[in-house]
Design a protein around this motif. Sequence first.
Motif, short mmCIF file in Angstrom:
data_model
loop_
_atom_site.label_atom_id
_atom_site.label_comp_id
_atom_site.label_asym_id
_atom_site.label_seq_id
_atom_site.Cartn_x
_atom_site.Cartn_y
_atom_site.Cartn_z
N LEU A 151 -12.59 5.06 2.14
CA LEU A 151 -12.30 4.23 1.20
C LEU A 151 -10.72 4.49 0.58
O LEU A 151 -9.96 3.55 0.57
CB LEU A 151 -12.97 4.23 -0.26
N GLY A 152 -10.39 5.80 0.59
CA GLY A 152 -9.28 6.15 0.32
C GLY A 152 -7.95 6.20 1.38
O GLY A 152 -6.88 5.96 1.27
N VAL A 153 -8.59 6.47 2.82
CA VAL A 153 -7.78 6.54 3.84
C VAL A 153 -7.36 4.89 4.05
O VAL A 153 -6.08 4.78 4.47
CB VAL A 153 -8.40 7.08 4.91
N ASP A 154 -8.50 4.01 4.14
CA ASP A 154 -8.08 2.60 4.75
C ASP A 154 -7.05 2.01 3.93
O ASP A 154 -6.35 1.49 4.34
CB ASP A 154 -9.48 1.97 4.72
N LYS A 155 -7.25 2.29 2.48
CA LYS A 155 -6.13 1.72 1.58
C LYS A 155 -5.87 2.60 0.42
O LYS A 155 -6.73 3.10 -0.46
CB LYS A 155 -6.83 0.16 1.13
N SER A 156 -4.79 2.87 0.41
CA SER A 156 -4.33 3.76 -0.62
C SER A 156 -4.39 3.48 -2.14
O SER A 156 -4.67 2.19 -2.34
CB SER A 156 -3.02 4.35 -0.46
N TYR A 157 -4.40 4.57 -2.82
CA TYR A 157 -4.17 4.28 -4.49
C TYR A 157 -3.20 3.45 -4.79
O TYR A 157 -3.44 2.56 -5.62
CB TYR A 157 -4.41 5.62 -4.99
N GLU A 158 -1.89 3.43 -4.31
CA GLU A 158 -0.91 2.87 -4.56
C GLU A 158 -1.23 1.27 -3.99
O GLU A 158 -1.00 0.41 -5.01
CB GLU A 158 0.33 3.27 -4.03
N ALA A 159 -1.74 1.07 -2.80
CA ALA A 159 -1.94 -0.22 -2.47
C ALA A 159 -2.88 -0.88 -3.32
O ALA A 159 -2.96 -2.16 -3.60
CB ALA A 159 -2.48 -0.30 -1.03
N LYS A 160 -4.16 -0.34 -3.61
CA LYS A 160 -5.06 -0.77 -4.45
C LYS A 160 -4.52 -1.23 -5.97
O LYS A 160 -5.14 -2.22 -6.60
CB LYS A 160 -6.34 0.21 -4.99
N ASN A 161 -3.50 -0.69 -6.60
CA ASN A 161 -2.97 -1.13 -7.68
C ASN A 161 -1.50 -1.78 -7.53
O ASN A 161 -1.03 -1.93 -8.49
CB ASN A 161 -2.63 0.53 -8.39
N GLY A 162 -1.51 -2.63 -6.28
CA GLY A 162 -0.51 -3.39 -6.14
C GLY A 162 1.13 -2.61 -6.55
O GLY A 162 1.93 -3.46 -6.19
N GLU A 163 1.13 -1.37 -6.00
CA GLU A 163 2.48 -0.60 -5.99
C GLU A 163 3.21 -0.71 -4.65
O GLU A 163 4.36 -0.42 -4.48
CB GLU A 163 2.25 0.79 -6.17
N MET A 164 2.45 -0.97 -3.54
CA MET A 164 3.13 -0.96 -2.30
C MET A 164 2.34 -1.95 -1.13
O MET A 164 0.88 -1.91 -1.42
CB MET A 164 3.35 0.10 -1.73
N SER A 165 2.98 -2.52 -0.20
CA SER A 165 1.99 -3.14 0.80
C SER A 165 2.20 -2.68 2.10
O SER A 165 1.41 -2.96 3.06
CB SER A 165 2.45 -4.82 0.73
N ASP A 166 3.26 -1.77 2.48
CA ASP A 166 3.36 -1.21 3.69
C ASP A 166 2.96 0.23 3.84
O ASP A 166 2.82 0.89 2.78
CB ASP A 166 4.87 -1.57 3.97
N PHE A 167 2.73 0.79 4.90
CA PHE A 167 2.19 2.11 5.24
C PHE A 167 1.37 2.32 4.07
O PHE A 167 1.51 3.40 3.33
CB PHE A 167 3.64 2.90 5.15
N ASP A 168 0.51 1.67 4.08
CA ASP A 168 -0.48 1.87 2.76
C ASP A 168 -1.90 2.61 3.13
O ASP A 168 -2.72 2.50 2.44
CB ASP A 168 -1.21 0.33 2.24
N THR A 169 -1.77 3.51 4.07
CA THR A 169 -2.78 4.43 4.33
C THR A 169 -2.68 5.57 3.30
O THR A 169 -1.76 6.12 3.35
CB THR A 169 -2.74 5.10 5.81
N GLY A 170 -3.81 6.14 2.87
CA GLY A 170 -3.98 6.96 2.05
C GLY A 170 -4.11 8.31 2.62
O GLY A 170 -4.50 8.30 3.78
N ALA A 171 -3.63 9.43 2.04
CA ALA A 171 -3.85 11.01 2.51
C ALA A 171 -5.29 11.06 2.73
O ALA A 171 -6.15 10.89 1.94
CB ALA A 171 -3.23 11.97 1.83
N GLY A 172 -5.85 11.85 4.00
CA GLY A 172 -7.06 11.74 4.41
C GLY A 172 -7.87 13.16 3.58
O GLY A 172 -9.01 13.26 3.64
N ASP A 173 -6.96 13.81 2.74
CA ASP A 173 -7.27 14.97 2.09
C ASP A 173 -6.23 15.56 1.16
O ASP A 173 -5.36 15.01 1.26
CB ASP A 173 -7.90 16.08 2.85
N GLN A 174 -6.63 16.19 0.04
CA GLN A 174 -5.76 16.87 -0.81
C GLN A 174 -5.32 18.12 -0.01
O GLN A 174 -5.78 18.44 0.99
CB GLN A 174 -6.52 17.24 -2.12
N GLY A 175 -4.38 18.68 -0.71
CA GLY A 175 -3.80 20.01 0.02
C GLY A 175 -2.36 20.31 0.07
O GLY A 175 -1.70 19.35 -0.32
#
Length: 391
Positions: free
Chosen positions: A105-129
């Motif tokens: 869920l987080g990798v397919d569409k990032s937090y920013e993309a879900k909140n309308g903050e960006m449309s390109d390169f919208d992959t979320g990080a696969g883990d914290q760290g």
Amino acid sequence: MEKILFTSESVTEGHPDKLCDQISDAILDELLKGAPMSRVACEATATTGLVMVMGEITTETYVDIQEIVRNTIGEVGYKNANYGFDSINCAVISSIHEQSPDIALGVDKSYEAKNGEMSDFDTGAGDQGMMFGYACDETPELMPLPISLAHKLAKKLAKTRKAGILEYLRPDGKSQVTVEYIDGVPKRVDTIVVSTQHDPDIALDKIKKDIVREVIIPVIPENFIDDKTKIYVNPTGRFVIGGPACDSGLTGRKIIVDTYGGYAKHGGGSFSGKDPTKVDRTAAYAARHAAKNIVASGLAKKCEIQIAYAIGVAKPVSVMADTFGTGKLPDSRLSQIITEVVDLRPAAIIERFKLRRPIYKALAAYGHMGREDLDVPWENLDLVDVLKDMK
């Protein structure tokens, strides 16, 4: 005058942990060949007569894990049953399932993309760290000298075996180099250790003479060796039983060998077997790239970059540069410059370095950093001109 000793080690591809790294990355490469968007977190463990492959894989292609494992073991050199472990007779067990949908869920569409903050390169990080990259001016490839020499020794040991120059050598082996620094500058090699697996009927004295002649002398620069340099070859006196028959192996257990030999920090996450959405791998490459370009541009003699992420979020939560007092600009300014010059979102790093290619198995031994021999993009000095103009 301050004098210190610093030591780093490397291992050959026949070391059981490195064997597992290569198995994991060989599987990853085959998946990326058929389906570049595959999600992979594949680990392996090896012991006497057994390899187990485990983890999470989501893909649209098929790979024969049994065949990949056996081919990798054979390529490393475990083809003889007398070694106690070989590609034909070992059992291979696979326990693979799909990536967790919660992570996807987080990798397919990032937090920013879900909140309308960006449309390109919208992959979320696969883990914290947190991930680290480092560079210094001690070697031409801008790596610390101890790990650079340790890798070269281990690689030379393997080449000597594979070329049949010393026919009694077997796949497992280790190297270790201790460098003496005076006021932060490497001056001499204090200690060299080479341990190599061998056939049972070879005398230790012969092994010592052969390894010094064929491995150590061709690798260690003459100006770094003096009459006080200590050389240990197979210091236990015997190394016949090796590889997974001697010690269990596990993917990711040689992360210090993979990076800077302990000379710089490590975030703790392994690289091998992970597709590029995993920032443990991708961001570590990006951090090395940034640090190397800073040193190559003359902005610092040594530089460490830390990048940190939250799972499912594309933009890093922090970026920090540390030049250990050698920077021509404040570290805070360098940290800012990196965020201005480089897009550190995972999808942007993947695109910039073309990381969905099958390039990883070759990196699974002798280090992921400083590998100019493999022409990997994170070793490119393509930011130097830009950084020189920054103030």
